[in-house]
Scaffold this motif. Structure first.
Motif, PDB file in Angstrom:
ATOM      1  N   LEU A  64       0.866  -1.094  -0.252  1.00  0.00           N
ATOM      2  CA  LEU A  64       0.040   0.072   0.091  1.00  0.00           C
ATOM      3  C   LEU A  64       0.891   1.392  -0.065  1.00  0.00           C
ATOM      4  O   LEU A  64       0.666   2.295  -0.688  1.00  0.00           O
ATOM      5  CB  LEU A  64      -0.953   0.070   1.374  1.00  0.00           C
ATOM      6  N   GLU A  65       2.006   1.082   0.688  1.00  0.00           N
ATOM      7  CA  GLU A  65       2.830   2.371   0.647  1.00  0.00           C
ATOM      8  C   GLU A  65       3.374   2.687  -0.657  1.00  0.00           C
ATOM      9  O   GLU A  65       3.470   3.905  -1.276  1.00  0.00           O
ATOM     10  CB  GLU A  65       3.987   2.276   1.835  1.00  0.00           C
ATOM     11  N   ARG A  66       3.959   1.714  -1.238  1.00  0.00           N
ATOM     12  CA  ARG A  66       4.327   1.707  -2.548  1.00  0.00           C
ATOM     13  C   ARG A  66       3.332   2.214  -3.589  1.00  0.00           C
ATOM     14  O   ARG A  66       3.475   3.159  -4.437  1.00  0.00           O
ATOM     15  CB  ARG A  66       4.726   0.403  -3.277  1.00  0.00           C
ATOM     16  N   GLN A  67       1.943   2.028  -3.616  1.00  0.00           N
ATOM     17  CA  GLN A  67       0.900   2.738  -4.466  1.00  0.00           C
ATOM     18  C   GLN A  67       0.843   3.741  -4.037  1.00  0.00           C
ATOM     19  O   GLN A  67       0.495   4.681  -4.874  1.00  0.00           O
ATOM     20  CB  GLN A  67      -0.162   1.757  -4.283  1.00  0.00           C
ATOM     21  N   ARG A  68       0.958   4.217  -2.730  1.00  0.00           N
ATOM     22  CA  ARG A  68       0.617   5.525  -2.222  1.00  0.00           C
ATOM     23  C   ARG A  68       1.587   6.595  -2.807  1.00  0.00           C
ATOM     24  O   ARG A  68       1.584   7.737  -3.183  1.00  0.00           O
ATOM     25  CB  ARG A  68       0.769   5.909  -0.811  1.00  0.00           C
ATOM     26  N   VAL A  69       2.928   6.140  -2.615  1.00  0.00           N
ATOM     27  CA  VAL A  69       4.299   7.120  -3.212  1.00  0.00           C
ATOM     28  C   VAL A  69       3.904   7.308  -4.741  1.00  0.00           C
ATOM     29  O   VAL A  69       4.087   8.407  -5.067  1.00  0.00           O
ATOM     30  CB  VAL A  69       5.406   6.427  -2.995  1.00  0.00           C
ATOM     31  N   VAL A  70       3.406   6.239  -5.490  1.00  0.00           N
ATOM     32  CA  VAL A  70       3.115   6.514  -6.857  1.00  0.00           C
ATOM     33  C   VAL A  70       1.790   7.225  -7.437  1.00  0.00           C
ATOM     34  O   VAL A  70       1.601   7.127  -8.515  1.00  0.00           O
ATOM     35  CB  VAL A  70       3.603   5.313  -7.746  1.00  0.00           C
ATOM     36  N   ARG A  71       1.010   7.601  -6.410  1.00  0.00           N
ATOM     37  CA  ARG A  71      -0.227   8.274  -6.590  1.00  0.00           C
ATOM     38  C   ARG A  71      -1.314   7.666  -7.277  1.00  0.00           C
ATOM     39  O   ARG A  71      -2.140   8.059  -7.979  1.00  0.00           O
ATOM     40  CB  ARG A  71       0.035   9.674  -7.370  1.00  0.00           C
ATOM     41  N   LYS A  72      -1.300   6.056  -6.886  1.00  0.00           N
ATOM     42  CA  LYS A  72      -2.318   5.247  -7.421  1.00  0.00           C
ATOM     43  C   LYS A  72      -3.754   5.924  -7.303  1.00  0.00           C
ATOM     44  O   LYS A  72      -4.667   5.846  -8.278  1.00  0.00           O
ATOM     45  CB  LYS A  72      -2.378   3.911  -6.964  1.00  0.00           C
ATOM     46  N   ASP A  73      -4.067   6.405  -5.876  1.00  0.00           N
ATOM     47  CA  ASP A  73      -5.353   7.173  -5.747  1.00  0.00           C
ATOM     48  C   ASP A  73      -5.643   8.212  -6.774  1.00  0.00           C
ATOM     49  O   ASP A  73      -6.912   8.175  -7.278  1.00  0.00           O
ATOM     50  CB  ASP A  73      -5.635   7.684  -4.526  1.00  0.00           C
ATOM     51  N   PHE A  74      -4.697   8.956  -7.050  1.00  0.00           N
ATOM     52  CA  PHE A  74      -4.895   9.958  -8.253  1.00  0.00           C
ATOM     53  C   PHE A  74      -5.201   9.631  -9.473  1.00  0.00           C
ATOM     54  O   PHE A  74      -6.046   9.953  -9.887  1.00  0.00           O
ATOM     55  CB  PHE A  74      -3.709  10.693  -8.155  1.00  0.00           C
ATOM     56  N   PHE A  75      -4.853   8.401  -9.731  1.00  0.00           N
ATOM     57  CA  PHE A  75      -4.827   7.980 -11.253  1.00  0.00           C
ATOM     58  C   PHE A  75      -6.377   7.096 -11.112  1.00  0.00           C
ATOM     59  O   PHE A  75      -6.919   6.949 -12.155  1.00  0.00           O
ATOM     60  CB  PHE A  75      -3.846   6.907 -11.525  1.00  0.00           C
ATOM     61  N   ASP A  76      -6.620   6.590 -10.079  1.00  0.00           N
ATOM     62  CA  ASP A  76      -7.938   6.053  -9.857  1.00  0.00           C
ATOM     63  C   ASP A  76      -8.962   7.014  -9.964  1.00  0.00           C
ATOM     64  O   ASP A  76     -10.112   6.670 -10.763  1.00  0.00           O
ATOM     65  CB  ASP A  76      -8.012   5.093  -8.343  1.00  0.00           C
ATOM     66  N   ASP A  77      -8.764   8.194  -9.448  1.00  0.00           N
ATOM     67  CA  ASP A  77      -9.815   8.843  -9.880  1.00  0.00           C
ATOM     68  C   ASP A  77      -9.969   9.700 -11.053  1.00  0.00           C
ATOM     69  O   ASP A  77     -11.049  10.160 -11.569  1.00  0.00           O
ATOM     70  CB  ASP A  77      -9.500  10.404  -8.668  1.00  0.00           C
ATOM     71  N   LEU A  78      -8.798   9.767 -11.697  1.00  0.00           N
ATOM     72  CA  LEU A  78      -8.834  10.088 -13.060  1.00  0.00           C
ATOM     73  C   LEU A  78      -9.649   9.156 -14.189  1.00  0.00           C
ATOM     74  O   LEU A  78     -10.174   9.725 -14.715  1.00  0.00           O
ATOM     75  CB  LEU A  78      -7.258  10.417 -13.631  1.00  0.00           C
TER      76      LEU A  78
END
Length: 290
Positions: free
Chosen positions: A270-284
């Motif tokens: 989860l930390e790895r995904q946070r650093v690469v902003r997965k949430d941002f791309f999910d929202d996009l």
């Protein structure tokens, strides 16, 4: 991609603030971590890029297109100002002009050029050679003239401390200031006294100090270097050296134990995904869904 606001803000920060701690990144992931931790700028390290991208030492193996590609990738990954190590500009004054135009378009906020001969080598390696002063000055003049945004900073580095002595290095840095360099960088001073003498010899011009862990220059605290008058305190490859250490530790444990879970030593999924902003791309992805 000219970043006028970022470049202007970076110039103002250097002019008005205290010493800025400048960590190096060899790739966009390292730049993401640097921004996430709250640093104010990032340095694209030529040595780090060579080590990580090619698995080779810093002996002039990377080219301008490779540096430009990584500059653009880091620019897309972070809003921080990017100081780009452009080695010796890849040739004469005309090559330097092309280098500056290329890296400025790629997203550089500052472009560092040095006075080494080709093939250049790491500033803390032995066996360096520098070009004659007149040739070095022509590079800086061409760089200053080439930039399209007046807030893109030209960093003039000299490696003459190792080849011609400390006084010659200071004289070269002073000449580069006359030629329009915004920042000067005397590479690899070898004592606290030499460090302290650099800002004194070049008053009114911002100075970089490069602290290489295990290198030739003494490691001092940020506050002490700030007191000496340095404006940029560069740790070009701490991220890289710590990554090598971390990979050796984790992979060594994996080899010995035959398994690895989130107890590490590693960052969790989860930390790895946070650093690469997965949430941002999910929202996009949701925004553009049809």
């Amino acid at each position: 991609m000219l970043n006028h606001d970022v470049n202007r803000g970076f110039r103002n920060r250097i002019a008005q603030g205290g010493a800025l701690l400048l960590p190096g990144a060899a790739n966009a992931l390292a730049a993401r971590i640097i921004e996430d931790l709250g640093f104010e700028a990032v340095y694209l390290s030529g040595a780090g890029l060579t080590n990580t991208y090619l698995g080779m030492p810093d002996l002039a193996f990377v080219s301008l297109p490779e540096i430009a590609q990584h500059t653009a990738t880091i620019r897309d990954a972070t809003d921080l100002p990017i100081v780009v190590d452009a080695d010796n500009g890849f040739g004469n004054a005309l090559n330097v002009r092309h280098t500056v135009r290329t890296l400025e378009r790629a997203g550089a906020s500052a472009i560092q050029l040095e006075d080494q001969k080709t093939p250049k080598r790491c500033g803390h390696f032995s066996g360096k050679e520098v070009v004659p002063l007149a040739e070095a000055r022509s590079r800086i003049k061409a760089a200053v003239d080439a930039r399209q945004d007046s807030n893109t900073l030209i960093v003039a580095r000299t490696d003459a401390r190792a080849t011609d002595g400390y006084s010659e290095a200071l004289d070269r840095a002073a000449a580069f200031v006359e030629d329009g360099a915004d920042i000067t960088f005397v590479e690899a001073p070898q004592s606290v006294e030499e460090l302290a003498g650099i800002p004194k010899a070049l008053p009114g011009t911002p100075q970089i100090v490069n602290l290489v862990v295990g290198g030739k220059t003494p490691i001092l605290d940020l506050a002490e270097l700030d007191g000496m008058g340095f404006k940029l305190v560069l740790y070009a490859n701490v991220a890289l050296q710590s990554a090598v250490y971390g990979m050796q530790a984790a992979l060594g444990q994996l080899r010995e134990q035959g398994r690895m879970d989130e107890s590490g030593p590693l960052a969790g999924f989860l930390e790895r995904q946070r650093v690469v902003r997965k949430d941002f791309f999910d929202d996009l992805e949701k925004h553009y869904a049809f």
